[in-house]
Design a protein around this motif. Structure first.
Motif, mmCIF file in Angstrom:
data_model
loop_
_atom_site.group_PDB
_atom_site.id
_atom_site.type_symbol
_atom_site.label_atom_id
_atom_site.label_comp_id
_atom_site.label_asym_id
_atom_site.label_seq_id
_atom_site.Cartn_x
_atom_site.Cartn_y
_atom_site.Cartn_z
ATOM 1 N N GLU A 49 0.808 -1.212 0.000
ATOM 2 C CA GLU A 49 0.000 0.000 0.000
ATOM 3 C C GLU A 49 0.843 1.266 0.000
ATOM 4 O O GLU A 49 2.001 1.269 0.401
ATOM 5 C CB GLU A 49 -0.957 0.025 1.194
ATOM 6 C CG GLU A 49 -0.302 0.271 2.513
ATOM 7 C CD GLU A 49 -1.302 0.273 3.652
ATOM 8 O OE1 GLU A 49 -0.945 0.793 4.718
ATOM 9 O OE2 GLU A 49 -2.423 -0.239 3.505
ATOM 10 N N LEU A 68 -6.139 14.802 -6.345
ATOM 11 C CA LEU A 68 -5.640 13.465 -6.624
ATOM 12 C C LEU A 68 -6.396 12.916 -7.819
ATOM 13 O O LEU A 68 -7.622 12.860 -7.810
ATOM 14 C CB LEU A 68 -5.851 12.550 -5.411
ATOM 15 C CG LEU A 68 -5.509 11.083 -5.625
ATOM 16 C CD1 LEU A 68 -4.012 10.913 -5.853
ATOM 17 C CD2 LEU A 68 -5.975 10.254 -4.443
ATOM 18 N N MET A 99 -4.977 1.210 -10.630
ATOM 19 C CA MET A 99 -4.637 1.219 -9.215
ATOM 20 C C MET A 99 -5.868 0.947 -8.349
ATOM 21 O O MET A 99 -6.715 1.820 -8.183
ATOM 22 C CB MET A 99 -4.062 2.587 -8.823
ATOM 23 C CG MET A 99 -3.628 2.648 -7.390
ATOM 24 S SD MET A 99 -3.093 4.274 -6.808
ATOM 25 C CE MET A 99 -2.317 5.017 -8.194
ATOM 26 N N HIS A 105 -7.893 0.986 -5.100
ATOM 27 C CA HIS A 105 -7.725 1.970 -4.043
ATOM 28 C C HIS A 105 -8.873 1.904 -3.045
ATOM 29 O O HIS A 105 -9.909 1.297 -3.304
ATOM 30 C CB HIS A 105 -7.631 3.381 -4.629
ATOM 31 C CG HIS A 105 -8.874 3.781 -5.363
ATOM 32 N ND1 HIS A 105 -9.144 3.340 -6.641
ATOM 33 C CD2 HIS A 105 -9.924 4.536 -4.989
ATOM 34 C CE1 HIS A 105 -10.301 3.839 -7.026
ATOM 35 N NE2 HIS A 105 -10.798 4.555 -6.038
ATOM 36 N N ASP A 142 -6.765 9.526 -10.148
ATOM 37 C CA ASP A 142 -6.494 8.102 -10.046
ATOM 38 C C ASP A 142 -7.183 7.391 -11.194
ATOM 39 O O ASP A 142 -8.329 7.688 -11.509
ATOM 40 C CB ASP A 142 -7.035 7.590 -8.702
ATOM 41 C CG ASP A 142 -6.844 6.108 -8.506
ATOM 42 O OD1 ASP A 142 -5.972 5.514 -9.151
ATOM 43 O OD2 ASP A 142 -7.592 5.539 -7.690
ATOM 44 N N ASN A 143 -6.485 6.491 -11.830
ATOM 45 C CA ASN A 143 -7.081 5.662 -12.872
ATOM 46 C C ASN A 143 -7.509 4.355 -12.215
ATOM 47 O O ASN A 143 -6.672 3.541 -11.841
ATOM 48 C CB ASN A 143 -6.070 5.415 -13.994
ATOM 49 C CG ASN A 143 -6.662 4.613 -15.125
ATOM 50 O OD1 ASN A 143 -7.606 3.843 -14.950
ATOM 51 N ND2 ASN A 143 -6.096 4.779 -16.304
ATOM 52 N N ASN A 144 -8.800 4.149 -12.066
ATOM 53 C CA ASN A 144 -9.328 2.969 -11.378
ATOM 54 C C ASN A 144 -8.924 1.663 -12.048
ATOM 55 O O ASN A 144 -8.995 0.606 -11.426
ATOM 56 C CB ASN A 144 -10.847 3.029 -11.308
ATOM 57 C CG ASN A 144 -11.335 4.121 -10.403
ATOM 58 O OD1 ASN A 144 -10.607 4.604 -9.549
ATOM 59 N ND2 ASN A 144 -12.569 4.535 -10.587
ATOM 60 N N ARG A 167 -10.353 4.208 0.768
ATOM 61 C CA ARG A 167 -10.222 5.363 1.653
ATOM 62 C C ARG A 167 -10.442 4.902 3.083
ATOM 63 O O ARG A 167 -11.235 4.013 3.345
ATOM 64 C CB ARG A 167 -11.266 6.435 1.288
ATOM 65 C CG ARG A 167 -10.989 7.087 -0.041
ATOM 66 C CD ARG A 167 -12.180 7.920 -0.508
ATOM 67 N NE ARG A 167 -13.373 7.113 -0.765
ATOM 68 C CZ ARG A 167 -13.569 6.360 -1.838
ATOM 69 N NH1 ARG A 167 -12.645 6.278 -2.756
ATOM 70 N NH2 ARG A 167 -14.666 5.687 -1.992
ATOM 71 N N ARG A 227 -16.243 13.173 -7.238
ATOM 72 C CA ARG A 227 -15.819 12.187 -8.223
ATOM 73 C C ARG A 227 -16.266 12.660 -9.592
ATOM 74 O O ARG A 227 -17.344 13.218 -9.746
ATOM 75 C CB ARG A 227 -16.468 10.837 -7.938
ATOM 76 C CG ARG A 227 -16.049 10.262 -6.639
ATOM 77 C CD ARG A 227 -16.790 8.981 -6.394
ATOM 78 N NE ARG A 227 -16.485 8.526 -5.049
ATOM 79 C CZ ARG A 227 -16.551 7.275 -4.673
ATOM 80 N NH1 ARG A 227 -16.907 6.354 -5.525
ATOM 81 N NH2 ARG A 227 -16.261 6.942 -3.451
#
Length: 122
Positions: free
Chosen positions: A74, A85, A92, A94, A87-89, A96, A111
């Motif tokens: 992690e 931030l 990566m 992820h 982020d490409n789902n 929270r 989002r």
């Protein structure tokens, strides 16, 4: 992870179609690893009559879930006001941490989805 497994469509399938689909959680696209994994969607597929998960699929999901919480894999960080931030789902997985609003400390999480022409982002 490269073979299709049951995926719950969460009752959003078009009329007349099965409530589950088979989807490979991982694939290579243009030589790069691409993933799609939402544990709840894969695990809940068996709630529908007539759809069962075999032992290999169950172990696969268990293994992936263990990897997603392995502290050795992690990256942790804190965001401060003004941070952004992206982020490409599909690259990566992820999560929270739990968060509770406090006076003067409210969480704001927005989002949005971005579609880019193939090859634009590397």
């Amino acid at each position: 992870m490269f073979e299709p497994v049951l995926l719950d469509l969460m009752d959003e399938q078009p009329d007349g179609l099965d409530p589950v689909a088979r989807l490979a959680p991982a694939a290579f696209a243009d030589g790069r690893l691409s993933t799609f994994y939402i544990s709840d969607y894969f695990r809940s597929a068996v709630r529908h009559p007539g759809f069962e998960r075999d032992a290999i699929e169950a172990e696969l999901l268990d293994c992936y879930d263990r990897l997603t919480v392995d502290a050795r894999l992690e990256l942790r960080f804190d965001l401060v006001p003004g941070d952004l931030l992206l982020d490409n789902n599909h690259l990566m997985p992820h999560a929270r941490d739990a968060f509770a609003d406090e006076p003067g400390r409210d969480r704001l999480l927005l989002r949005f989805l971005v579609s880019c022409p193939a090859g634009l982002i590397r």
